[in-house]
Design a protein around this motif. Structure first.
Motif, mmCIF file in Angstrom:
data_model
loop_
_atom_site.group_PDB
_atom_site.id
_atom_site.type_symbol
_atom_site.label_atom_id
_atom_site.label_comp_id
_atom_site.label_asym_id
_atom_site.label_seq_id
_atom_site.Cartn_x
_atom_site.Cartn_y
_atom_site.Cartn_z
ATOM 1 N N ASP A 36 -6.551 1.576 5.959
ATOM 2 C CA ASP A 36 -6.611 3.067 6.521
ATOM 3 C C ASP A 36 -5.589 3.764 5.595
ATOM 4 O O ASP A 36 -5.359 4.895 5.765
ATOM 5 C CB ASP A 36 -6.371 3.177 8.026
ATOM 6 C CG ASP A 36 -4.930 2.584 8.398
ATOM 7 O OD1 ASP A 36 -4.637 1.683 7.769
ATOM 8 O OD2 ASP A 36 -4.223 2.962 9.324
ATOM 9 N N LEU A 37 -4.633 2.884 4.987
ATOM 10 C CA LEU A 37 -3.509 3.544 4.177
ATOM 11 C C LEU A 37 -4.217 4.107 2.905
ATOM 12 O O LEU A 37 -3.419 4.954 2.059
ATOM 13 C CB LEU A 37 -2.453 2.561 3.980
ATOM 14 C CG LEU A 37 -1.535 2.100 5.227
ATOM 15 C CD1 LEU A 37 -0.906 0.984 4.999
ATOM 16 C CD2 LEU A 37 -0.975 3.480 5.723
ATOM 17 N N LEU A 38 -5.383 3.606 2.342
ATOM 18 C CA LEU A 38 -5.883 4.113 1.198
ATOM 19 C C LEU A 38 -6.490 5.485 1.154
ATOM 20 O O LEU A 38 -7.433 5.501 2.058
ATOM 21 C CB LEU A 38 -6.695 3.184 0.747
ATOM 22 C CG LEU A 38 -6.445 1.946 0.157
ATOM 23 C CD1 LEU A 38 -7.499 0.918 -0.103
ATOM 24 C CD2 LEU A 38 -5.516 2.149 -1.090
ATOM 25 N N PHE A 68 0.891 -1.283 0.067
ATOM 26 C CA PHE A 68 0.078 0.103 -0.247
ATOM 27 C C PHE A 68 0.708 1.265 0.029
ATOM 28 O O PHE A 68 0.414 2.349 -0.571
ATOM 29 C CB PHE A 68 -0.873 -0.208 1.071
ATOM 30 C CG PHE A 68 -2.005 -0.859 1.263
ATOM 31 C CD1 PHE A 68 -3.329 -0.229 0.752
ATOM 32 C CD2 PHE A 68 -2.059 -2.152 1.243
ATOM 33 C CE1 PHE A 68 -4.371 -1.044 0.695
ATOM 34 C CE2 PHE A 68 -3.072 -2.995 0.954
ATOM 35 C CZ PHE A 68 -4.369 -2.508 0.831
ATOM 36 N N THR A 69 2.173 1.411 0.472
ATOM 37 C CA THR A 69 2.873 2.439 0.862
ATOM 38 C C THR A 69 3.895 2.604 -0.386
ATOM 39 O O THR A 69 4.710 3.550 -0.529
ATOM 40 C CB THR A 69 3.403 2.477 2.005
ATOM 41 O OG1 THR A 69 4.283 1.036 2.390
ATOM 42 C CG2 THR A 69 2.421 2.702 3.240
ATOM 43 N N ALA A 70 3.956 1.573 -1.103
ATOM 44 C CA ALA A 70 5.089 1.542 -2.140
ATOM 45 C C ALA A 70 4.569 2.640 -3.157
ATOM 46 O O ALA A 70 3.485 2.809 -3.633
ATOM 47 C CB ALA A 70 4.959 0.101 -2.873
ATOM 48 N N PRO A 71 5.738 3.361 -3.565
ATOM 49 C CA PRO A 71 5.335 4.547 -4.593
ATOM 50 C C PRO A 71 4.733 3.830 -5.932
ATOM 51 O O PRO A 71 5.297 2.889 -6.280
ATOM 52 C CB PRO A 71 6.688 5.454 -4.848
ATOM 53 C CG PRO A 71 7.692 4.301 -4.333
ATOM 54 C CD PRO A 71 7.095 3.573 -3.265
ATOM 55 N N LYS A 72 3.838 4.553 -6.265
ATOM 56 C CA LYS A 72 2.883 3.673 -7.560
ATOM 57 C C LYS A 72 3.851 4.059 -8.958
ATOM 58 O O LYS A 72 4.463 5.265 -8.941
ATOM 59 C CB LYS A 72 1.411 4.483 -7.758
ATOM 60 C CG LYS A 72 0.774 4.164 -6.593
ATOM 61 C CD LYS A 72 -0.732 3.660 -6.777
ATOM 62 C CE LYS A 72 -1.138 2.985 -5.476
ATOM 63 N NZ LYS A 72 -1.720 4.398 -4.592
#
Lengths: 140, 783, 122
Positions: free
Chosen positions: B755-757, A136-140
């Protein structure tokens, strides 16, 4: 320690029994999570709890296979359950002597062990959790 | 038998945590004003933690708590000893203790913290002039919770160390016992000294302090001690040859003898004894109270022989008149009793039986001999010790129990599920044949009432005072203020007001961030404050109040205030608002620009619990629990953040919309209206379609595109939902496939990783059992 | 009939531990109190055969509470729960009428031994 043994395609994996809340049959349909990474299958309602389900194959960067994914292994992560979509669950076995996995190691993999003459990859619950967060936190 | 302490682990963790939190609060309060109550309270907290930790066998925790207790005790004697450094030292000790308790909670060995312990000990020495006392710790090893399922082979009471260390010979404390070797493949090793274990009794228990050998853990010590006690005839003759013994003859001593102890109770007892004696006056007028010589020994395993001896003295002095005591009372009280022997000369009428009876009930004391120096007196009946009182029946007074929060969450989830199941039953009833319907409906109605009642009870059980999170603020304020070299006064009122636990949990980080915001950015530097004719000490008020079904929290500082023009300029520069919007924007809205990502958070991001929390996150969290955030500010006067929160897990009204196969919820509160239009017929400005609305045109966003879900809208008319945006975006129109109607739902906060979205504010489960996400449209558009 | 016990300590942890110890020794714990004030009230209400009393407690210390309990019932049996280093406080409690004491951290058998002794059952 006793482990839940399950498969992704033909490959066998294990998670400590204490880290698994339960194993359930996947729902008929998932609620899609908008803008979520591809590995996230969706969320499901498990007795009033909203559980995020992730395809273990994609999380571990394994090649796609033909076998249907028949079980969800629920990791016990306190209030935030995480479901791992796998091919099937074999059962509960005692796994002793986990040795380091050969080759490139990810935090999701604790190591390898032998079980009934066959190899089993032992996964790390916190590592899996971290791997999902990383998606989720990886840069897209 | 070793007590199985593992059952107390949960309680130890929760209660020790409470005490340590309270200790931290007291320390912060103490620095402001050192009242006797605060110091006493601190002493109690440290003392409790020490007691619990030592019972659990957590030596490092017990030792650290003991040193804190010592230091607080020193401050209790002399409050002038307190200075900022001492508070710092105590705070870091409290922090370390907390970390140790957390380690224990995570089944890890608590850190020994030797350097800190040394610092504390040095301080104790400096303040009290003597070395700190030894900390005594019970010889138990707590079965770690995580290990429980694997320790199947252990016998009851055996303390197994199974996880991960099979066959490790009893790590820190003792050697494996013979029976442990036979407990199977898990290799459960019993730790701690064991009476059956030759290794444990051959050498002193590893944790036993010098001078305390034999008092800890080693069972059977008492028996051994008794065996080495010399018989009365072998007692050192010096006691008998003492000059005092020379006047043992009857009547050789005047009756007016003053009791050894001049305290009231023994005098009264002596008086009583003498009155009895007077009844037996001899013909020659002399009392016949006979003199008894009693020899006792305090058990060598007694940890506090001084107190034991004092108790003996007290008991004996109620029997009559103590004419001699050796060693003398002061020596006894100080515990200076050679080999534990005590010699008493006593004038009493209770006789040997009476003396034996009085001492029979005292533990750790052995009566070596009772001998009479005079002829047997008439035996006086001994008053029965206790009168049989009419007892009130054991009343089951209302008890409070502690419930783990997970259990409360489980209750709520389960009640939610019950409600769902009830709703489903009702649906099923609708298609039942007419004849069977009333009975079913009645049953469903009854079930519905019961479940609703249960839901209310569960909700009230979940109510938790805000102090649970506001209690941490004073410490945070202190640390921040010290780091910024500012003086801050934090006043919290109304923290006793209760909120649902789930909301509280979410609020902890936002509140901390707002406090930080006030201190870091709101309050000016001391010189600046002086120049503005303000007191040097800045003030932050946290006020909690209840207004009908809402809880309102104000976090207010008396600092420099916010500048709406600067905020607008910043938002403009980042292209978040238009020039025109900026010109029209009221100050109230301009302050909220600080909650847009990038406007003020760039330099504001604080790191709380490992993730950046900015004002945008504060607003998001507050809204995700169904609350609102408002900001009021006046230049030069200060800023006030107002959080309006629902009392319980939020019930929100949603407009449900469908896009492709998916259903989403839009908060009705933010929906302006809905309309239908043909997307192909809309006018466009560059790429964006525009929907006529009122007197203007609104930008159109297709929800399937915003969310990235597959959908194939049919050509022709399409529903549009007009939504309130935020200061940055203004109103927008969302194209959807179908409007499904309104529903009232219970909002669940998003758990990790959801919650990260960006763009999701919560999730709920519909009556059909389907999970549905609730959208945060402005965030969807900007993130 | 099982002897009836009142357990006084400000820590739930300690109360639970002491309660379990008494239960294992065949006693009946009829009440608990978390501070000295409550202790005196509960004592008057329950009239227990035995009271275990912590010393350091909020509102009213165990010593004060013992003094008041003995004033209310001179035959009351109060056992102080102390820690090493509190010797002078325990002596004060004995002056106030406490029957005996135990020292933390204690073992079940030590507690039961003292209690049985005090109640004349040993």
């Amino acid at each position: 320690m006793r482990h839940v043994i399950f498969r992704v395609e033909k490959e066998r994996y294990g998670l400590p029994l204490s880290a698994v809340r339960e194993v359930v049959v996947p729902p008929e349909r998932y609620t899609r999570v908008p803008r979520a990474p591809a590995a996230i299958t969706g969320v499901m309602n498990l007795r009033g709890r909203v559980v995020t389900v992730v395809e273990l194959r994609q999380l571990l960067h394994l090649p796609e296979g033909p076998t249907p994914l028949c079980r969800v292994v629920l990791l016990d992560r306190g209030r935030r359950d995480l479901g791992l979509l796998v091919t099937d669950v074999d059962g509960i076995e005692a796994v002793e002597r986990v040795s380091a996995a050969p080759g490139k190691v990810t935090p999701a993999v604790r190591g390898v062990a032998r079980l009934g003459g066959l190899g089993v990859t032992v996964l790390d619950p916190e590592g899996l959790d971290a791997a999902v967060v990383a998606l989720f936190t990886a840069p897209k | 038998m070793t007590m199985d302490m593992s059952r107390y682990l949960g309680l130890f963790i929760s209660e020790a945590t409470e005490h340590l939190e309270a200790l931290g609060r007291d320390l912060v309060a103490l620095e402001r004003e050192a009242t006797a109550e605060t110091v006493d309270s601190m002493f109690r907290h440290a003392h409790s933690v020490k007691g619990m930790a030592s019972s659990m066998g957590f030596e490092s925790i017990a030792m650290l708590a003991h040193r804190v207790e010592d230091l607080v005790d020193a401050v209790r004697q002399d409050r002038k000893l307190l200075d900022r450094d001492l508070v710092d030292l105590l705070l870091s000790a409290a922090d370390t203790l907390m970390a140790q308790v957390r380690a224990v909670a995570a089944s890890r060995e608590p850190e020994a913290a030797a350097p800190l312990l040394e610092q504390l000990s040095a301080r104790v020495r400096a303040l009290t002039g003597h070395a700190p006392a030894v900390t005594r710790v019970a010889q138990v090893t707590v079965l770690k919770p995580g290990d429980a399922p694997t320790a199947g082979a252990g016998e009851p009471g055996a303390l197994a160390d199974a996880a991960g260390t099979p066959g490790t010979p009893g790590e820190a404390a003792g050697a494996p016992t013979a029976d442990a070797a036979g407990t199977g493949p898990s290799g459960a090793a019993r730790v701690g000294p064991d009476p059956a274990d030759p290794a444990a009794s051959a050498e002193p228990a590893p944790r036993a302090a010098p001078g305390l050998q034999g008092t800890t853990g080693v069972e059977g010590g008492g028996a051994t001690a008794l065996a080495v006690m010399p018989p009365a005839s072998l007692m050192p003759p010096r006691d008998l040859s003492a000059p005092e013994n020379l006047y043992g003859a009857p009547g050789a001593r005047p009756r007016t003898d003053v009791p050894v102890e001049a305290d009231a109770s023994s005098s009264v007892a002596a008086l009583g004894a003498n009155l009895k004696v007077l009844a037996n006056v001899d013909a020659d007028g002399l009392p016949s109270a006979p003199r008894w010589s009693v020899r006792l020994r305090i058990s060598p395993t007694c940890q506090v022989p001084g107190v034991r001896a004092f108790l003996v003295h007290k008991r004996l002095s109620t029997l009559g008149t103590l004419v001699d005591l050796r060693p003398p009372l002061e020596e006894l009280k100080a515990g200076r009793i050679p080999d534990g022997f005590i010699q008493v000369e006593l004038d009493t009428t209770v006789g040997e039986a009476g003396i034996q009876t009085a001492l029979r009930n005292v533990a750790e004391v052995e009566v070596v001999s009772v001998s009479q120096a005079v002829p047997e007196p008439p035996i006086v009946a001994i008053t029965p010790q206790t009168a049989e009182n009419a007892r009130a029946s054991a009343d089951a007074s209302s008890r409070t129990v502690r419930v783990r929060t997970e259990l409360l969450d489980y209750f709520l989830d389960t009640v939610g599920e019950l409600m769902l199941a009830t709703a489903r039953l009702r649906e099923v009833g609708k298609v039942m044949p007419e004849v069977s319907r009333p009975a079913l409906e009645e049953g469903v109605y009854r079930l519905h009432t019961l479940v609703k009642d249960l839901h209310d009870k569960v909700m009230s059980a979940r109510m938790t005072p805000l102090s649970l999170i506001t209690d941490r603020l004073p410490r945070a304020a202190r640390d921040l203020a010290r780091r910024k070299e500012r003086e801050v006064e934090l006043v919290i009122t109304g923290a006793e007001i209760e909120l649902d636990r789930a909301i509280l949990d979410e609020l902890a980080d936002p509140l901390l961030h707002l406090l930080r915001n006030c201190i870091d950015h709101g309050l000016e530097a001391p010189e600046e404050r002086l120049a503005a004719k303000k007191s040097v000490r800045g003030r932050v008020l946290v006020t909690v109040r209840r207004a009908r079904d809402r809880v309102i929290i104000d976090i207010e500082d008396d600092g420099r205030g916010m500048d709406p023009a600067k905020l607008k300029a910043s938002a403009l520069k980042r292209g978040l608002i238009t020039e025109e919007a900026a010109a029209r924007m009221a100050d109230r809205d301009a302050f909220l620009l600080s909650c847009l990502p990038g406007v003020s958070t760039a330099k504001d991001i604080t790191d709380i619990s490992g993730r950046g929390v900015g004002m945008d996150a504060v607003k998001r969290v507050v809204e995700s629990v169904g609350g609102t955030l408002e900001i009021e500010s006046e230049r030069g006067r200060g800023t006030c953040f107002t959080l309006r929160l629902p009392l319980t897990v939020a019930v929100v009204h949603l407009l449900l919309v469908q896009v492709g196969e998916e259903v989403f919820g839009l908060p009705i509160a933010k929906v302006v209206g809905a309309t239908e239009a043909d997307p192909d017929a809309l006018s466009r400005s560059r790429e964006t379609a525009l929907l006529p609305h009122g007197n203007g045109l609104l930008p159109v966003h297709a929800l399937e595109v915003l969310l990235g879900v597959p959908a194939s809208p049919r050509p022709g008319l399409r529903p549009f939902v007009v939504m309130e945006g935020d200061a940055g975006t203004g109103k927008v129109a969302l194209a959807v496939d179908r409007l499904l109607g309104q529903e009232e739902v219970v909002l669940k906060p998003l758990s990790r990783p959801l919650d990260l979205l960006p763009g999701l504010s919560g999730v709920t489960i519909l009556g059909s059992g389907r999970p549905v996400f609730i959208l945060d449209v402005p965030r969807l558009l900007t993130a | 009939m099982a002897k009836r016990v009142l357990v006084v300590d400000d820590a739930i942890f300690m109360r639970n531990m002491i309660k379990d110890i008494f239960a294992s020794g065949g006693f009946e714990v009829v009440g608990e109190a978390a501070n000295g004030l409550e202790a005196v009230e509960k004592f008057k209400e329950l009239k227990p055969d035995l009271t275990t009393m912590d010393i350091v407690m909020p509102f009213k210390s165990g010593i004060e509470a013992t003094r008041e309990i003995i004033k209310a019932d001179s035959s009351a049996v109060v056992i102080m729960c102390s820690a090493l280093g509190q010797e002078s406080l325990v002596m004060e409690a004995i002056e106030a009428g406490a029957s005996d004491f135990i020292v933390k951290p204690f073992r079940a058998e030590d507690v039961l031994a003292v209690v049985k002794k005090v109640l004349g059952e040993a």
